[in-house]
Scaffold this motif. Structure first.
Motif, PDB file in Angstrom:
ATOM      1  N   LYS A 314       0.828  -1.212   0.000  1.00 37.84           N
ATOM      2  CA  LYS A 314       0.000   0.000   0.000  1.00 37.84           C
ATOM      3  C   LYS A 314       0.864   1.265   0.000  1.00 37.84           C
ATOM      4  CE  LYS A 314      -2.116  -1.488   3.727  1.00 37.84           C
ATOM      5  NZ  LYS A 314      -1.711  -2.896   3.763  1.00 37.84           N
ATOM      6  N   HIS A 345       7.538   4.976   7.548  1.00 37.77           N
ATOM      7  CA  HIS A 345       7.060   5.680   6.357  1.00 37.77           C
ATOM      8  C   HIS A 345       8.020   6.792   5.977  1.00 37.77           C
ATOM      9  CE1 HIS A 345       3.433   3.615   5.648  1.00 37.77           C
ATOM     10  NE2 HIS A 345       2.775   4.030   6.711  1.00 37.77           N
ATOM     11  N   GLU A 409      -3.483   2.771   8.287  1.00 43.53           N
ATOM     12  CA  GLU A 409      -4.007   1.903   9.345  1.00 43.53           C
ATOM     13  C   GLU A 409      -5.179   2.566  10.023  1.00 43.53           C
ATOM     14  OE1 GLU A 409      -2.915  -0.955   9.410  1.00 43.53           O
ATOM     15  OE2 GLU A 409      -0.950  -0.822   8.462  1.00 43.53           O
TER      16      GLU A 409
END
Ligand code: ADP
Ligand code: MG
Length: 705
Positions: A314, A345, A409
């Motif tokens: 993703k 990230h 999330e």
């Protein structure tokens, strides 16, 4: 005109809309208390539904009491003891014909109360039975003194228990509700769902359903009412689900009416990033990336949820979306639920985007002082991409031109938080709001997604990158812990890497850290020729990062951790995972944890260590984990075993707290809910508004205040 006549007139024209203060016996003080519960109009009282029922239609002998159950008991006070262990308490032992003793325990009591409960007093009490060290007890039971040989009078009907607030007892609230119910009109006046739809979907009388749940008839069974499957309850659950659906759709429509910047660049950055990757996108990634690109090129805000099992890739899809924003001169905010994940990230984005000349700023809660000032300054003056945790939503963070919000999330954030970030990005001068992309690794069963995310469009990355081998999973009793450690040893000597996850769930971060430290010490001494690392939530971000880096670089063979690694952590070489006390975790959490391995081409294993004996539920969960790696199947099963609050992780935020509906139990109603919802929105908007006012009107009024 005397006041009572004014009231009578109001009530007759529209009983539901009448203020509660028009009911006999409801003065200003009571009206104010009711307002705190959101009960302002008579119809609010009609739809203030019982949380549960108490069965006081019979007496239970003390000998037949069972811990965990609620029961009504009649008995005589045998002994009274006032103690001061830790805090004052009053213990009253009662006994009945069965010659057994039950202790009533009070922590809050006044003098007259303790004086009234003298030996020889007869009591009728109702409460939850608990197993205490020396026998059965009830803590703070409801009780009533019986005088002389007056027989205890049991109820004829089940007693509804309503949600209430301080200063408003059940009896008083039930009394007001009864007065409101006396004004309940016939269905023709009450029903907001058009008759033909009621007929088509077999919806029974709303009036009867309401009367039934407020006043279950003498033949109603507690068991039946407790499961919520009675037709009356199902009728109300349908309407509640319908209303929630309508309200999410309406929220969505309100957002969609606003304007967003069109994010449509030349595609050059995208080409350059794709060219720099060591892999090509999967078909699913391409498709979803295309769906997003199309959405954000529009002038109305995207509201899209991307679902993809752990490891489906993703992150790169999100990065590609970010590039379109950057090319259009807009900023991107990426928000993750934990600092570890946000940091990861940050690494990925910097690795991918810095070579393209894109600035990636970092803003987490632990960024403080001067560094924080600097970061805030960069954000305000237009840093391209800003990555962080919830800190991104805090006061004092303002963006120059926020065009896209990415929430990773999402199940850890509530709808409110989601909205708050959206509002934060809204530009008050131009009236523009950012596009919104939500990523979730929790595969949400379709029915649930339709209902819980009716405000979002859903895309699925339903394909894993090539070359992944499914994780082999076994469950092993903790009694064989030593074998497992041996196995890790062998694996490490072969150059494999392992996670060892300690799972204390309900305790504090400190206790969790301690448990991990203990396991770390144990493994360090058992595997003295391997390097063992430790990571937990109490460590400083720098320390955590150093450990993660060492593990990624292969300098550590084993990483002992708390569940901080649950989401998103990505070390493709790690191929073995041990989860301690796996019986305590829910399915989706186990699935998330297991998703940390099986990310490379090497065959991976997952060991679920458990502490016997296993309960039925735990046994089923571990079996599911052994049987499948398919996130969707696991989610379906999880929904079945635990209910939607847990599946979505929103129990605390209460966003899906229904009065009567239960998504897992009532999922079969959802297709009809969708159909009826669509017809109402298209052809009966007034009725849709009426339903929202009826079921969530008060709450919505508060939210807007
Ligand atoms: P998740 O969906 O769980 O967030 P990630 O985005 O972390 O998954 O991706 C998991 C791993 O797979 C990362 O190492 C990522 O670089 C890699 N990856 C992503 N897409 C592909 C692909 N198409 N082919 C090969 N590897 C990929
Ligand atoms: Mg991820």
């Amino acid at each position: 005109m005397p006041p009572s006549r004014v009231h009578a007139a109001t009530i007759l024209s529209d009983p539901g809309a009448t203020p509660v203060s028009a009911l006999p016996g409801v003065g200003p003080a009571l009206a104010e208390t009711l307002a705190r519960l959101g009960l302002e109009r008579v119809q609010d009282l009609w739809f203030h539904l019982p949380l549960r029922y108490e069965d006081r239609t019979h007496l239970t002998s003390i000998a037949d009491l069972r811990p965990g159950e609620r029961a009504q008991v009649e008995g005589v006070v045998e002994a009274v003891e006032r103690g001061f262990r830790y805090r004052p308490q009053l213990k009253v032992a009662i006994t009945d014909g069965s010659q057994q003793t039950l202790v009533l325990r009070f922590f809050h009591f006044n003098r007259s109360q303790s004086e009234q409960l003298k030996p020889g007093t007869r009591l009728l009490c109702y409460g939850e039975v608990r197993q205490a060290a020396l026998g059965l007890e009830m803590v703070h039971p409801q009780y009533q003194r019986l005088s002389g040989d007056e027989p205890a009078v049991v109820d004829e009907l089940l007693t509804p228990v309503y949600p209430t607030t301080e200063g408003l007892g059940q009896k008083r609230l039930a009394g007001v509700i009864a007065k409101a119910l006396a004004l309940l009109p016939q269905d023709a006046q009450l029903e907001l769902i058009p008759t033909e739809l009621c007929v088509a979907h077999g919806l029974t009388s709303l009036r009867e359903a309401l009367l039934y749940v407020h006043r279950p008839p003498p033949d109603a069974h507690l068991g039946q009412l407790t499961t919520g499957r009675h037709p009356a309850q199902q009728r109300l659950a349908f309407e509640e689900l319908l209303t929630q659906h309508l309200s999410l759709k309406r929220m969505r429509a309100a957002v969609r009416r606003r304007h967003a910047p069109r994010l449509q660049g030349t595609g050059e950055l995208r080409q350059r990033l794709l060219a720099s990757l060591p892999f090509g996108l999967t078909g699913a990634q391409q498709r979803v990336s295309g769906e997003i690109a199309k959405d954000i090129a529009q002038a109305s805000p995207m509201l899209r949820l991307v679902q993809g099992d752990v490891g489906s890739g993703k992150t790169i899809v999100a990065a590609l979306a970010a590039l379109a924003a950057v090319e259009s001169g807009q900023q991107v905010a990426l928000m993750a639920p934990t600092e570890l994940l946000a940091e990861q990230h940050l690494q990925h984005f910097r690795h991918w985007l810095t070579p393209l000349g894109i600035e990636v700023a970092w803003l987490a809660g632990k960024v403080t002082g001067k560094a924080r000032q600097q970061a805030l300054q960069r954000v305000a003056s237009g840093a391209h991409v800003v990555i962080g945790t919830h800190a991104l939503m805090q006061e004092g963070v303002s963006f120059a031109q926020l065009g896209l919000v990415i929430v990773d999330e999402q199940h850890r954030f509530g709808v409110q938080q989601r909205l708050s970030l959206r509002d934060k990005g809204a530009d008050h001068e131009s009236g523009l709001v950012p596009h919104q992309l939500v990523l979730t690794a929790t595969p949400i069963p379709r029915t649930l997604a339709m209902s819980a995310y009716a405000d979002l469009d859903v895309s699925a990355i339903d394909e894993l990158p090539p070359g992944r081998t499914p994780v082999q999973t076994i469950a092993i009793s903790n009694a064989r812990r030593f074998d497992v450690i041996e196995r890790i040893h062998a694996a490490c000597l072969e150059g494999r890497q392992a996670y060892w996850v300690c799972t204390l769930i309900e305790e504090s971060e400190q206790l969790r850290a301690q448990a991990a430290e203990v396991a770390h010490a144990e493994l360090s001494s058992a595997l003295s020729d391997c390097r063992i690392g430790l990571i937990h939530g109490r460590m400083k971000p720098k320390e955590k990062q150093a450990v993660m880096d060492a593990f990624k670089a292969g300098e550590l063979s084993v990483l002992v951790s708390t569940t901080v690694i649950e989401v998103g952590v990505d070390v493709p070489n790690a191929s073995l995972m041990v989860i301690e006390n796996s019986e305590r975790l829910g399915l989706s959490q186990l699935h998330q944890l297991r998703g940390r391995v099986g990310r490379g081409a090497i065959a991976s294993n997952c060991v679920l260590l458990y502490q016997p004996p296993l309960g039925q539920l735990a046994r089923e969960r571990l079996q599911v984990m052994r049987d499948t790696n398919d996130g969707f199947r696991i989610a379906e099963k999880d929904l079945e075993l635990r209910g939607p609050g847990e599946v979505l992780g929103t129990r605390q935020t209460g966003q899906l707290s229904f009065r009567i509906a239960d998504l897992a139990r009532d999922a079969h109603l959802l297709p009809a809910v969708q159909e009826v919802g669509a017809v109402l929105l298209a052809h009966h908007p007034q009725q849709a508004e009426g339903l929202i006012a009826r079921w969530i009107g008060a709450a919505a009024r508060y939210a807007h205040a």
